[in-house]
Design a protein around this motif. Structure first.
Motif, mmCIF file in Angstrom:
data_model
loop_
_atom_site.group_PDB
_atom_site.id
_atom_site.type_symbol
_atom_site.label_atom_id
_atom_site.label_comp_id
_atom_site.label_asym_id
_atom_site.label_seq_id
_atom_site.Cartn_x
_atom_site.Cartn_y
_atom_site.Cartn_z
ATOM 1 N N ASP A 101 -31.705 -31.249 -85.300
ATOM 2 C CA ASP A 101 -30.715 -30.191 -85.116
ATOM 3 C C ASP A 101 -31.071 -29.392 -83.876
ATOM 4 O O ASP A 101 -31.984 -28.561 -83.907
ATOM 5 C CB ASP A 101 -30.677 -29.285 -86.349
ATOM 6 N N PRO A 102 -30.379 -29.623 -82.754
ATOM 7 C CA PRO A 102 -30.724 -28.932 -81.505
ATOM 8 C C PRO A 102 -30.723 -27.420 -81.622
ATOM 9 O O PRO A 102 -31.516 -26.737 -80.961
ATOM 10 C CB PRO A 102 -29.624 -29.396 -80.531
ATOM 11 N N PHE A 103 -29.856 -26.873 -82.473
ATOM 12 C CA PHE A 103 -29.698 -25.426 -82.545
ATOM 13 C C PHE A 103 -30.729 -24.748 -83.443
ATOM 14 O O PHE A 103 -30.793 -23.527 -83.488
ATOM 15 C CB PHE A 103 -28.274 -25.090 -82.997
ATOM 16 N N LYS A 104 -31.527 -25.528 -84.134
ATOM 17 C CA LYS A 104 -32.582 -24.955 -84.965
ATOM 18 C C LYS A 104 -33.979 -25.306 -84.458
ATOM 19 O O LYS A 104 -34.966 -24.743 -84.923
ATOM 20 C CB LYS A 104 -32.423 -25.418 -86.414
ATOM 21 N N GLU A 105 -34.064 -26.234 -83.497
ATOM 22 C CA GLU A 105 -35.366 -26.702 -83.045
ATOM 23 C C GLU A 105 -35.831 -26.061 -81.739
ATOM 24 O O GLU A 105 -36.972 -26.252 -81.341
ATOM 25 C CB GLU A 105 -35.344 -28.228 -82.913
ATOM 26 N N SER A 106 -34.952 -25.326 -81.082
ATOM 27 C CA SER A 106 -35.326 -24.680 -79.827
ATOM 28 C C SER A 106 -34.699 -23.303 -79.766
ATOM 29 O O SER A 106 -33.495 -23.148 -80.027
ATOM 30 C CB SER A 106 -34.864 -25.514 -78.630
ATOM 31 N N GLY A 107 -35.499 -22.330 -79.390
ATOM 32 C CA GLY A 107 -35.000 -20.957 -79.320
ATOM 33 C C GLY A 107 -33.976 -20.731 -78.224
ATOM 34 O O GLY A 107 -33.186 -19.789 -78.289
ATOM 35 N N GLN A 108 -33.973 -21.597 -77.196
ATOM 36 C CA GLN A 108 -33.067 -21.365 -76.072
ATOM 37 C C GLN A 108 -31.769 -22.168 -76.154
ATOM 38 O O GLN A 108 -30.829 -21.908 -75.398
ATOM 39 C CB GLN A 108 -33.762 -21.687 -74.757
ATOM 40 N N THR A 109 -31.685 -23.140 -77.070
ATOM 41 C CA THR A 109 -30.531 -24.024 -77.090
ATOM 42 C C THR A 109 -29.221 -23.288 -77.340
ATOM 43 O O THR A 109 -28.208 -23.570 -76.691
ATOM 44 C CB THR A 109 -30.714 -25.122 -78.160
ATOM 45 N N SER A 110 -29.219 -22.333 -78.244
ATOM 46 C CA SER A 110 -27.974 -21.625 -78.570
ATOM 47 C C SER A 110 -27.444 -20.861 -77.376
ATOM 48 O O SER A 110 -26.247 -20.919 -77.067
ATOM 49 C CB SER A 110 -28.193 -20.688 -79.761
ATOM 50 N N TRP A 111 -28.321 -20.144 -76.668
ATOM 51 C CA TRP A 111 -27.801 -19.362 -75.535
ATOM 52 C C TRP A 111 -27.421 -20.264 -74.360
ATOM 53 O O TRP A 111 -26.487 -19.948 -73.606
ATOM 54 C CB TRP A 111 -28.763 -18.251 -75.109
ATOM 55 N N ILE A 112 -28.109 -21.401 -74.211
ATOM 56 C CA ILE A 112 -27.723 -22.353 -73.165
ATOM 57 C C ILE A 112 -26.322 -22.889 -73.455
ATOM 58 O O ILE A 112 -25.445 -22.900 -72.582
ATOM 59 C CB ILE A 112 -28.723 -23.524 -73.092
ATOM 60 N N ALA A 113 -26.105 -23.337 -74.689
ATOM 61 C CA ALA A 113 -24.796 -23.869 -75.064
ATOM 62 C C ALA A 113 -23.718 -22.795 -74.949
ATOM 63 O O ALA A 113 -22.611 -23.064 -74.468
ATOM 64 C CB ALA A 113 -24.844 -24.438 -76.479
ATOM 65 N N ASN A 114 -24.031 -21.582 -75.378
ATOM 66 C CA ASN A 114 -23.054 -20.498 -75.258
ATOM 67 C C ASN A 114 -22.676 -20.247 -73.808
ATOM 68 O O ASN A 114 -21.501 -20.050 -73.486
ATOM 69 C CB ASN A 114 -23.604 -19.215 -75.888
ATOM 70 N N ALA A 115 -23.683 -20.252 -72.919
ATOM 71 C CA ALA A 115 -23.413 -20.048 -71.493
ATOM 72 C C ALA A 115 -22.514 -21.164 -70.956
ATOM 73 O O ALA A 115 -21.588 -20.909 -70.165
ATOM 74 C CB ALA A 115 -24.719 -19.988 -70.715
ATOM 75 N N PHE A 116 -22.779 -22.389 -71.385
ATOM 76 C CA PHE A 116 -21.980 -23.532 -70.946
ATOM 77 C C PHE A 116 -20.530 -23.400 -71.405
ATOM 78 O O PHE A 116 -19.592 -23.543 -70.604
ATOM 79 C CB PHE A 116 -22.595 -24.819 -71.501
ATOM 80 N N TYR A 117 -20.326 -23.117 -72.682
ATOM 81 C CA TYR A 117 -18.959 -23.069 -73.193
ATOM 82 C C TYR A 117 -18.196 -21.860 -72.665
ATOM 83 O O TYR A 117 -16.991 -21.934 -72.398
ATOM 84 C CB TYR A 117 -18.962 -23.134 -74.718
#
Length: 231
Positions: A29-45
């Motif tokens: 689960d990318p969104f639970k395994e890295s602290g930065q994944t959520s904000w990276i994805a949010n920035a992208f979308y």
């Protein structure tokens, strides 16, 4: 809500709800395994989907460890995240062949802004899977690599296709990355649930880079012709 808002909400609620996985298979689960994944994805979308326009969907298999598994963005490894999307990434800079092909195709289409204005990429199974080899090294595992895993996740996949269609997806045509097992399973599900009127399957980027790299431009042209055909 904008398209970006809906995708970010989808990512936030994403959790495996299928049957018990076969022994040795782990959920990635990318969104639970890295602290930065959520904000990276949010920035992208927020960068590419901050509007209410509907998109056509492209469905891959499931996230890989070195692309979407790290960035939270399907077919986008850390190298392409920085060089093509101009979004910062901290940590190991990995290289995923599928991401290389996808962004070469996107650039040939007209660039990330033009492409993502029309298309949304994800996977039949938005969470990934891994398995350890004989030496204990973790490797990517596809949802269809064993009958037991496929049976376990079929309901989860069906549920998440429905959720992704609800983001604002055009249902006249769906593009599928993979002309083998991924296409076959998607067509089977579509016959049962009628998500889309038509499915157009394209050779998977990983297959192209691994076995057809000498003819890469042919496949880039094929992709772009298919995508222009739905506009």
């Amino acid at each position: 809500m904008t398209f970006a808002d809906k995708v970010m909400r989808f990512n936030k609620q994403l959790a495996y709800t299928g049957s018990v996985l076969p022994r040795g298979i782990r959920i990635m689960d990318p969104f639970k395994e890295s602290g930065q994944t959520s904000w990276i994805a949010n920035a992208f979308y927020q960068k590419y989907y901050n509007d209410s326009a509907p998109r056509h969907i492209i469905l891959g298999i499931n996230p890989g460890r070195f692309g979407g598994g790290l960035t939270g963005i399907p077919f986008t490894d850390p190298k392409r995240l920085m060089s093509e999307c101009h979004i910062n990434y901290e940590g190991k800079i990995t290289h995923e062949p599928s991401s290389v092909f996808v962004y070469e195709m996107i650039n040939a289409y007209g660039g990330a802004e033009a492409f993502y204005k029309k298309f949304y990429i994800n996977s039949l199974c938005p969470l990934g899977f891994t398995i350890a080899d004989a030496k204990g090294k973790e490797k990517n595992y596809n949802y269809y690599d064993s009958k037991e895993l496929l049976n376990a996740v079929a309901g989860f996949i069906t549920d998440n296709i429905n959720k992704q269609v609800a983001l604002g997806i055009k249902t006249d045509v769906c593009f599928c990355f993979g002309t083998g097992k991924n296409e076959n399973f998607l067509r089977k599900l579509n016959e049962e649930h009628h998500f889309f009127k038509k499915i157009v399957a394209l050779e998977h980027p990983r297959f192209i880079m691994q076995y057809r790299a000498a003819n890469k431009q042919f496949y880039i042209d094929k992709y772009i012709s298919a995508f222009h055909g739905c506009e």
